[in-house]
Design a protein around this motif. Structure first.
Motif, mmCIF file in Angstrom:
data_model
loop_
_atom_site.group_PDB
_atom_site.id
_atom_site.type_symbol
_atom_site.label_atom_id
_atom_site.label_comp_id
_atom_site.label_asym_id
_atom_site.label_seq_id
_atom_site.Cartn_x
_atom_site.Cartn_y
_atom_site.Cartn_z
ATOM 1 N N ASN A 8 33.775 17.828 63.407
ATOM 2 C CA ASN A 8 34.911 18.672 63.002
ATOM 3 C C ASN A 8 34.474 19.913 62.217
ATOM 4 O O ASN A 8 35.214 20.396 61.355
ATOM 5 C CB ASN A 8 35.885 17.853 62.159
ATOM 6 C CG ASN A 8 36.580 16.765 62.961
ATOM 7 O OD1 ASN A 8 37.587 17.009 63.610
ATOM 8 N ND2 ASN A 8 36.027 15.556 62.902
ATOM 9 N N LEU A 9 33.298 20.436 62.526
ATOM 10 C CA LEU A 9 32.787 21.599 61.780
ATOM 11 C C LEU A 9 33.710 22.810 61.885
ATOM 12 O O LEU A 9 33.731 23.659 60.999
ATOM 13 C CB LEU A 9 31.389 21.978 62.292
ATOM 14 C CG LEU A 9 30.233 21.133 61.761
ATOM 15 C CD1 LEU A 9 28.930 21.536 62.431
ATOM 16 C CD2 LEU A 9 30.113 21.271 60.249
ATOM 17 N N ASP A 10 34.506 22.873 62.957
ATOM 18 C CA ASP A 10 35.394 24.026 63.132
ATOM 19 C C ASP A 10 36.613 23.957 62.213
ATOM 20 O O ASP A 10 37.347 24.932 62.086
ATOM 21 C CB ASP A 10 35.864 24.116 64.586
ATOM 22 C CG ASP A 10 36.591 22.851 65.045
ATOM 23 O OD1 ASP A 10 36.271 21.757 64.525
ATOM 24 O OD2 ASP A 10 37.478 22.959 65.915
ATOM 25 N N LYS A 11 36.805 22.808 61.538
ATOM 26 C CA LYS A 11 37.985 22.650 60.689
ATOM 27 C C LYS A 11 37.636 22.555 59.207
ATOM 28 O O LYS A 11 38.532 22.579 58.355
ATOM 29 C CB LYS A 11 38.751 21.365 61.070
ATOM 30 C CG LYS A 11 39.176 21.284 62.526
ATOM 31 C CD LYS A 11 39.929 19.989 62.783
ATOM 32 C CE LYS A 11 40.261 19.786 64.241
ATOM 33 N NZ LYS A 11 39.072 19.492 65.057
ATOM 34 N N LEU A 12 36.346 22.413 58.872
ATOM 35 C CA LEU A 12 35.940 22.074 57.509
ATOM 36 C C LEU A 12 35.183 23.198 56.820
ATOM 37 O O LEU A 12 34.640 24.090 57.467
ATOM 38 C CB LEU A 12 35.050 20.821 57.531
ATOM 39 C CG LEU A 12 35.675 19.546 58.106
ATOM 40 C CD1 LEU A 12 34.607 18.487 58.320
ATOM 41 C CD2 LEU A 12 36.781 19.029 57.185
ATOM 42 N N VAL A 13 35.154 23.099 55.474
ATOM 43 C CA VAL A 13 34.249 23.922 54.666
ATOM 44 C C VAL A 13 33.076 23.031 54.285
ATOM 45 O O VAL A 13 33.272 21.949 53.721
ATOM 46 C CB VAL A 13 34.951 24.448 53.392
ATOM 47 C CG1 VAL A 13 33.955 25.203 52.512
ATOM 48 C CG2 VAL A 13 36.115 25.355 53.757
ATOM 49 N N VAL A 14 31.863 23.450 54.610
ATOM 50 C CA VAL A 14 30.663 22.659 54.316
ATOM 51 C C VAL A 14 29.875 23.367 53.227
ATOM 52 O O VAL A 14 29.636 24.575 53.299
ATOM 53 C CB VAL A 14 29.784 22.472 55.565
ATOM 54 C CG1 VAL A 14 28.603 21.545 55.250
ATOM 55 C CG2 VAL A 14 30.596 21.911 56.719
ATOM 56 N N LYS A 15 29.492 22.596 52.174
ATOM 57 C CA LYS A 15 28.807 23.186 51.022
ATOM 58 C C LYS A 15 27.490 22.463 50.758
ATOM 59 O O LYS A 15 27.443 21.228 50.833
ATOM 60 C CB LYS A 15 29.681 23.062 49.757
ATOM 61 C CG LYS A 15 31.034 23.716 49.857
ATOM 62 C CD LYS A 15 31.817 23.459 48.572
ATOM 63 C CE LYS A 15 33.210 24.043 48.618
ATOM 64 N NZ LYS A 15 33.962 23.756 47.374
ATOM 65 N N PRO A 16 26.448 23.217 50.414
ATOM 66 C CA PRO A 16 25.233 22.566 49.925
ATOM 67 C C PRO A 16 25.467 22.030 48.519
ATOM 68 O O PRO A 16 26.291 22.568 47.770
ATOM 69 C CB PRO A 16 24.193 23.685 49.930
ATOM 70 C CG PRO A 16 24.976 24.942 49.874
ATOM 71 C CD PRO A 16 26.307 24.674 50.492
ATOM 72 N N ALA A 17 24.757 20.985 48.143
ATOM 73 C CA ALA A 17 25.046 20.262 46.898
ATOM 74 C C ALA A 17 24.876 21.110 45.646
ATOM 75 O O ALA A 17 25.586 20.921 44.663
ATOM 76 C CB ALA A 17 24.161 19.023 46.803
ATOM 77 N N ASN A 18 23.926 22.054 45.662
ATOM 78 C CA ASN A 18 23.575 22.698 44.392
ATOM 79 C C ASN A 18 23.603 24.217 44.407
ATOM 80 O O ASN A 18 23.068 24.848 43.511
ATOM 81 C CB ASN A 18 22.187 22.208 43.944
ATOM 82 C CG ASN A 18 22.203 20.728 43.641
ATOM 83 O OD1 ASN A 18 22.793 20.287 42.671
ATOM 84 N ND2 ASN A 18 21.579 19.943 44.518
#
Length: 484
Positions: A368-378
């Motif tokens: 579902n990458l087209d629907k989400l905001v993905v963040k690196p941990a730090n």
């Protein structure tokens, strides 16, 4: 445009901070909306110009790093404030205090008994792979058991009107000087509205900050010597460092101004000799504060500083190692952390989160990458993240590989319908997305700013509010309707 006509203003599909429906201001915003509606185009332009002139005269700047260059720019500011009723803010205040109390207990536990890990509430692999856990801090006790003395928690409002905590900034959070300067500018532009007495003040922050820092002094009863440790003039937040030092009446120092003596106390170099330092408000990252313990090549820190801190001869705010809770993966566990240490339900909800380190979550995120905001941990400042709905297929494919190669480093959240607030764009009022960063001070007691720094995405349709990426800010008014 002749005058502001709120009948023409709409923010379709989003909760607006000032306007309920076309022509219907929220109760706390009625006075402001009426004031703005009475201004013609020339007067509105004069207000905007007055704010720009004030920012120039007051020297309010921020630094942008671009293509290897550093550029100082005037602080981007919108004259239309964001307004929150006092009754709602009091609940938010309580929720922020609860959250920071639990986070400080969590950090203290991690550097001592790690009961929360032994009890399985936070999985041991989360801690084992934390880049901000500092083994050098294990066993150290801090004044009042507080590690994160200054916290900036980012709040966002979804389209149902609910305020969510988006993330907690516990290392060296910045932005409070702009909150204070936004108020100074707005008072110059709209002095009449402040005469009503409905708008709650924010100008006691630096007094509260000084008192909190003083409460950490290893020499209670004396007039403590407090300094702010800055990386120097080339740091992007240097304006804030110098502003806070000036407002508190304390010394602004760099690492070369300090020395640790044979007695493991910290001293400041002065013309007439050395003077002991009790409290250091450090704006230098952990890895650079002491080349004796962390990065041996650091030119920003002080040799022996950790030794002096470990022996209780100097207080550091924020404490080294506090960033272990400033991890976007740890963020997902904060509701459980609050329940574990305080036995309470969280007063402020988290945004639903998916941790890529867990197989089921990872599969959902990749599908579902087209629907989400993905963040690196730090990462911070809005860098290194993917906003799925606005990303290209190539960008999503690249992120999929990053997630697969290092799942612990990524978490994802649904794309929120961030609330909007009317913003002066050219000669018209248009909705722009906003967030809010209140600041929480923790020492002998805990105190929360009345409001915070409202950041606004000045680009139409954008959700990125960071000033380094084209965002700006607004004054934040907490309005006491009962005082009307």
């Amino acid at each position: 445009m002749s005058k502001v006509n709120w009948d023409d203003y709409t923010s379709k599909g989003f909760y607006d901070e000032l306007i309920k429906a076309p022509g219907q201001p929220r109760p706390e915003a009625e006075l402001l909306c009426q004031y703005l509606a009475n201004l013609d185009a020339r007067e509105l332009t004069e207000h905007k110009t007055a704010a720009e002139v004030a920012i120039q005269l007051m020297g309010i700047t921020f630094t942008v790093y671009t293509e290897g260059n550093m550029i100082d720019r005037a602080w981007p500011f919108d004259i239309v404030p964001r307004i929150i009723p006092l009754a709602e803010w009091q609940k938010t205040d309580a929720g922020l205090k609860q959250r920071v109390q639990a986070l400080n207990m969590f950090i203290d536990d991690l550097y001592h008994d790690q009961k929360i890990v032994k009890d399985g509430v936070v999985p041991k692999e989360v801690l084992a792979q934390s880049v901000n856990f500092r083994p050098q801090c294990v066993g150290i006790s801090t004044p009042h058991n507080v590690w994160a003395h200054i916290c900036g928690s980012d709040l966002v409002r979804d389209n149902d009107g609910t305020l969510y905590v988006l993330e907690d900034n516990l290392r060296v959070p910045s932005g409070v000087s702009y909150m204070l300067e936004n108020r100074n500018v707005t008072k110059r532009v709209m002095p009449d509205l402040f005469a009503t007495g409905l708008i709650q003040p924010v100008d006691d922050y630096t007094a509260q900050l000084y008192d909190m820092l003083a409460s950490l002094s290893p020499r209670p009863g004396d007039d403590p010597s407090i300094v702010i440790l800055t990386p120097g003039i080339y740091n992007s937040a240097y304006y804030e460092h110098s502003y806070l030092a000036q407002q508190m009446g304390v010394q602004l120092v760099e690492g070369t101004d300090l020395v640790v003596g044979d007695d493991d106390c910290v001293y400041m170099r002065k013309i007439d000799g050395l003077a002991r330092v009790d409290v250091i408000y450090r704006r230098v990252d952990d890895m650079f504060i002491d080349p004796e313990v962390f990065n041996p090549d650091s030119m920003l820190g002080v040799h022996g500083l950790m030794r002096a801190w470990r022996k209780g001869n100097v207080a550091l705010a924020n404490a080294p190692g506090a960033g272990v809770a400033d991890d976007k993966v740890i963020y997902a566990f904060v509701p459980k952390i609050i329940e574990y240490y305080l036995g309470q339900e969280p007063l402020l909800p988290n945004v639903p989160s998916y941790l890529c380190m867990f197989e089921d979550d990872r599969k959902y995120v990749l599908d579902n990458l087209d629907k989400l905001v993905v963040k690196p941990a730090n990462e911070s400042g809005g860098y290194g993240m993917l906003i799925g709905p606005h990303a290209t297929k190539k960008e999503r494919d690249t992120f999929a590989e990053l997630i697969k190669s290092n799942p612990r480093n990524y978490m994802a959240q649904p794309t929120l319908s961030l609330s909007t607030s009317p913003t002066l764009c050219g000669n018209s009022m248009e909705p722009r997305h906003v967030d809010l960063r209140p600041f929480i001070l923790s020492g002998e007691s805990t105190w929360v700013t009345t409001g915070g720094l409202t950041r606004v995405a000045l680009t139409k349709g954008s959700l990125v509010v960071n000033s380094s990426q084209g965002g700006g800010s607004k004054d934040t008014w907490i309005v006491d309707l009962a005082g009307n």
